[in-house]
Design an enzyme around this catalytic site. Structure first.
Site, PDB file in Angstrom:
ATOM      1  N   LYS A  79       0.846  -1.202   0.000  1.00 27.07           N
ATOM      2  CA  LYS A  79       0.000   0.000   0.000  1.00 27.07           C
ATOM      3  C   LYS A  79       0.878   1.248   0.000  1.00 27.07           C
ATOM      4  O   LYS A  79       1.873   1.313   0.733  1.00 27.07           O
ATOM      5  CB  LYS A  79      -0.920  -0.016   1.221  1.00 27.07           C
ATOM      6  CG  LYS A  79      -1.956   1.110   1.253  1.00 27.07           C
ATOM      7  CD  LYS A  79      -2.884   0.955   2.448  1.00 27.07           C
ATOM      8  CE  LYS A  79      -3.935   2.036   2.518  1.00 27.07           C
ATOM      9  NZ  LYS A  79      -4.827   1.868   3.687  1.00 27.07           N
ATOM     10  N   SER A 154      -9.806   1.847   2.629  1.00 27.32           N
ATOM     11  CA  SER A 154      -8.942   2.609   1.742  1.00 27.32           C
ATOM     12  C   SER A 154      -7.888   1.763   1.031  1.00 27.32           C
ATOM     13  O   SER A 154      -7.245   2.226   0.087  1.00 27.32           O
ATOM     14  CB  SER A 154      -8.243   3.716   2.549  1.00 27.32           C
ATOM     15  OG  SER A 154      -7.390   3.151   3.536  1.00 27.32           O
ATOM     16  N   SER A 178     -10.139  -0.384   6.880  1.00 29.47           N
ATOM     17  CA  SER A 178      -9.486  -0.219   5.578  1.00 29.47           C
ATOM     18  C   SER A 178      -8.784  -1.446   5.035  1.00 29.47           C
ATOM     19  O   SER A 178      -8.349  -1.456   3.892  1.00 29.47           O
ATOM     20  CB  SER A 178      -8.486   0.951   5.634  1.00 29.47           C
ATOM     21  OG  SER A 178      -9.178   2.177   5.594  1.00 29.47           O
TER      22      SER A 178
END
Length: 312
Positions: A79, A154, A178
């Protein structure tokens, strides 16, 4: 079976035994990214040359008879809010568009030591504030199962990368869902570890009292393997906990007899999608068939959860 259909555990085992080359595995995943990512847009950047160099280094170590780690030759997507030395880190925001990390996050150091191969940086809602990965400054990530739908957020890029088999493993971060929510939306396994289990050093913060780094995988064994690698106390994160790290992989075979599972009545509400309700109830039956016992419990403060989350 093609390289991209293997589990992370299988890749590591076959690379270590010289049954396959880490370079060949990395090439297969990079080819798949080239094929699929123009439509899915899970990645903000692909580390093609650096990934191949990492993979070759793993193969060279094995050829010399040197020890390699638990994730030897396993490709992983990261990420884009975790620092990788010498690489850009944007949090999917143009504010950080030119920023390059000068050091590795602790989880990245651990992955390097374990022999993992970094495929690239995955898309997210800007600064991890969102639940759909539509709020990136660069592009919207699509759900691999239906590109008209969102992958969640996210950490949507990390979830979509694993769901589409563009990576066998990925790392996400979870503040208020997330990792868990995009894992659910993309049909993969995602885990938010207990706070303090994994160092946050080198993770660009959203809410430091809640943030945790955790794995995405297609199997429980792969998630356990990755969690095993990234867990542990860290002097550079005062909130990390100095507890012994369990053997998560061997723990997968423990019987469920004696495990009690509470089913909060406040979660089984009218208006739930019938297919979701059916899947949850089937999962409950499966757990009971393996020896677990379940009972209804009450969490009366559920209604205040969102408000409390915003305050924290």
């Amino acid at each position: 079976m093609s390289f991209t259909q293997l589990t992370a555990a299988e890749i590591a085992e076959k690379v270590r035994s010289k049954e396959m080359k880490a370079e060949a595995v990395a090439t297969a995943y990079l080819d798949r990214i080239k094929l699929l990512d123009p439509k899915i847009k899970a990645f903000n950047e692909v580390f093609a040359d650096r990934a191949l160099a990492q993979a070759k280094a793993v193969d060279a170590k094995i050829a010399k008879g040197e020890a390699v780690g638990a994730l030897a030759g396993v490709p992983i997507a990261i990420k884009d809010n975790m620092l990788i030395r010498g690489e850009r880190c944007t949090c999917s925001s143009k504010i950080l568009e030119g920023f390059k990390a000068t050091y590795d996050a602790t989880v990245i150091k651990k992955l390097r030591a374990a022999g993992a191969v970094f495929l690239g940086r995955t898309n997210l809602d800007e600064f991890a504030m969102g639940s759909s990965t539509e709020n990136s400054a660069f592009h919207t990530t699509r759900n691999p199962w239906d590109t008209n739908r969102i992958p969640g957020g996210s950490s949507g890029g990390s979830a979509a990368a694993v769901a589409s088999r563009m990576a066998p493993l990925s790392l996400g971060s979870d503040t208020g869902g997330s990792i868990r929510q995009p894992a659910a939306l993309c049909g993969v396994l995602g885990l938010k570890p207990t706070y303090g289990r994994v160092s946050r050093f080198g993770l660009i913060a959203f809410a430091s009292s809640l943030d945790q780094i955790g794995p995405f995988a297609t199997t429980a064994k792969d998630a356990a393997l990755l969690l095993q690698v990234i867990s542990g106390a860290d002097d550079r994160d005062s909130t990390s906990v100095n507890n012994a790290i369990p053997d998560y992989v061997s723990g997968l075979e423990k019987p469920l007899k004696g495990i009690r599972i509470g089913l909060p009545k406040e979660y089984f509400i009218s208006g739930t999608d019938p297919e979701i309700d059916k899947s949850v109830r089937e999962a409950i039956k499966a757990l009971e068939s393996f020896g677990a016992t379940t009972r209804e419990v009450s969490l009366p403060n559920t209604d205040y959860g969102l408000s409390v989350y915003y305050i924290i």
